[in-house]
Enzyme design. Structure first.
Site, PDB file in Angstrom:
ATOM      1  N   ALA A  35       0.809  -1.229   0.000  1.00 40.65           N
ATOM      2  CA  ALA A  35       0.000   0.000   0.000  1.00 40.65           C
ATOM      3  C   ALA A  35       0.834   1.267   0.000  1.00 40.65           C
ATOM      4  O   ALA A  35       0.292   2.360   0.206  1.00 40.65           O
ATOM      5  CB  ALA A  35      -0.934  -0.002   1.207  1.00 40.65           C
ATOM      6  N   ALA A  36       2.128   1.163  -0.242  1.00 39.30           N
ATOM      7  CA  ALA A  36       2.999   2.339  -0.147  1.00 39.30           C
ATOM      8  C   ALA A  36       2.566   3.446  -1.105  1.00 39.30           C
ATOM      9  O   ALA A  36       2.390   4.602  -0.703  1.00 39.30           O
ATOM     10  CB  ALA A  36       4.445   1.934  -0.421  1.00 39.30           C
ATOM     11  N   GLY A  37       2.398   3.106  -2.375  1.00 41.34           N
ATOM     12  CA  GLY A  37       2.030   4.115  -3.367  1.00 41.34           C
ATOM     13  C   GLY A  37       0.647   4.679  -3.145  1.00 41.34           C
ATOM     14  O   GLY A  37       0.422   5.888  -3.322  1.00 41.34           O
ATOM     15  N   ASP A  38      -0.295   3.829  -2.763  1.00 41.21           N
ATOM     16  CA  ASP A  38      -1.663   4.294  -2.534  1.00 41.21           C
ATOM     17  C   ASP A  38      -1.745   5.202  -1.308  1.00 41.21           C
ATOM     18  O   ASP A  38      -2.471   6.202  -1.310  1.00 41.21           O
ATOM     19  CB  ASP A  38      -2.607   3.104  -2.355  1.00 41.21           C
ATOM     20  CG  ASP A  38      -2.710   2.248  -3.606  1.00 41.21           C
ATOM     21  OD1 ASP A  38      -2.493   2.787  -4.707  1.00 41.21           O
ATOM     22  OD2 ASP A  38      -2.993   1.044  -3.474  1.00 41.21           O
TER      23      ASP A  38
END
Length: 306
Positions: free
Chosen positions: A250-253
């Site tokens: 979920a880093a980018g989100d």
């Protein structure tokens, strides 16, 4: 307080953990298995809401337990679900996340009802789009619905943010012309521009290419290194915070959602917003699962003070 509407996907994630990826024909045991809420759209909406934005979601789920589960993930984080439609034609979207001991992930997706989002669904949510600071979209729902939503947003003076993921070469020029900020990672950037990201010079070249395609503001995220931004002729690079990553799913989100919660609609504080988003992302990667790992505004601020 920013008002954010997210048009996007909802997936139930099955996370499969193991020491290393198997070779062709090889069988390996799992070291763990878990279920969590996911989907790029839902992740970004929850990240925006937890970071302090008033957030509304546009999407579609099936008439099934998975759909009920995903709606609950949204509402438990304070996301308005009134424009989440239900369909009898397909099951709620799902994703299978393969995660090795080094936290590298590979993801397989069954789009399900995410692929049934239509312009009519977007029209139903027009009141939310008109009232929003930002409309955010990704590529896990049909491009036609996204472009229609961006047209409504632009007509209303709502700024648009496009996260062009998963990567695709089939991005209409007409959609880019409606996009105020685009935020790809290095792989997606190369797909969109043909420029291989290796250093700041290549980032400037790729971002300029995207500007020439009609997007005035660009962020290129480069994982554990940080994020490059460009606004008009101004640009800079914001290093990532160094942490021990457990799960980068979920880093980018988290970055996109947190960014939208503090970003000015004229993008004048883009560098500051990127730093805030980097901090939020650094917290997300330290926990397992997409939505369970997304931090709150209080957690982000506490990390900033530490």
């Amino acid at each position: 307080m920013n008002k954010v509407t997210v048009l996007g996907s909802l997936n139930v994630d099955t996370i499969l953990r193991f020491k290393r990826f198997p070779k062709a024909g090889e069988t390996l045991p799992l070291t763990g298995k878990s279920i969590a809420g996911g989907g790029k759209g839902a992740n970004q909406a929850i990240a925006a809401a937890r970071a302090g934005a008033q957030t509304t979601f546009i999407g579609k789920v099936g008439h099934d337990q998975e759909g009920d589960f995903m709606v609950k993930q949204l509402t438990d984080s304070g996301v308005d679900d009134q424009y989440v439609a239900h369909s009898d034609q397909a099951a709620t979207g799902s994703a299978f996340i393969l995660l090795d001991s080094s936290s590298e992930n590979r993801i397989l997706i069954d789009g399900g009802t995410n692929q049934q989002v239509t312009a009519a669904d977007v029209d139903a949510a027009q009141p939310a789009i008109v009232a929003s600071t930002f409309l955010i979209a990704q590529f896990e729902t049909p491009l036609a619905a996204t472009e229609h939503g961006f047209k409504l947003a632009k007509a209303a003076g709502t700024a648009t943010i496009l996260n062009p993921a998963p990567a695709t070469t089939a991005v209409p020029a007409s959609l880019l012309a409606l996009t105020d900020l685009i935020a790809p990672n290095e792989t997606e950037t190369e797909t969109l521009t043909g420029v291989h990201i290796t250093d700041e010079r290549s980032m400037i070249k790729a971002a300029t290419n995207l500007q020439q395609q009609g997007v005035a503001n660009v962020i290129i995220t480069v994982g554990s290194h940080g994020a490059f931004w460009i606004r008009g002729t101004e640009h800079g690079f914001v290093p990532a915070y160094k942490v021990n990553a457990v799960d980068t799913t979920a880093a980018g989100d988290t970055f996109i959602g947190a960014l939208s919660s503090v970003l000015q609609s004229d993008f004048s504080n883009l560098a500051t917003a990127v730093r805030f988003a980097n901090r939020a992302s650094s917290l997300a990667v330290q926990q397992l699962g997409a939505q369970p790992s997304i931090p709150t505004k209080a957690e982000i601020q506490a990390a900033e003070r530490a």
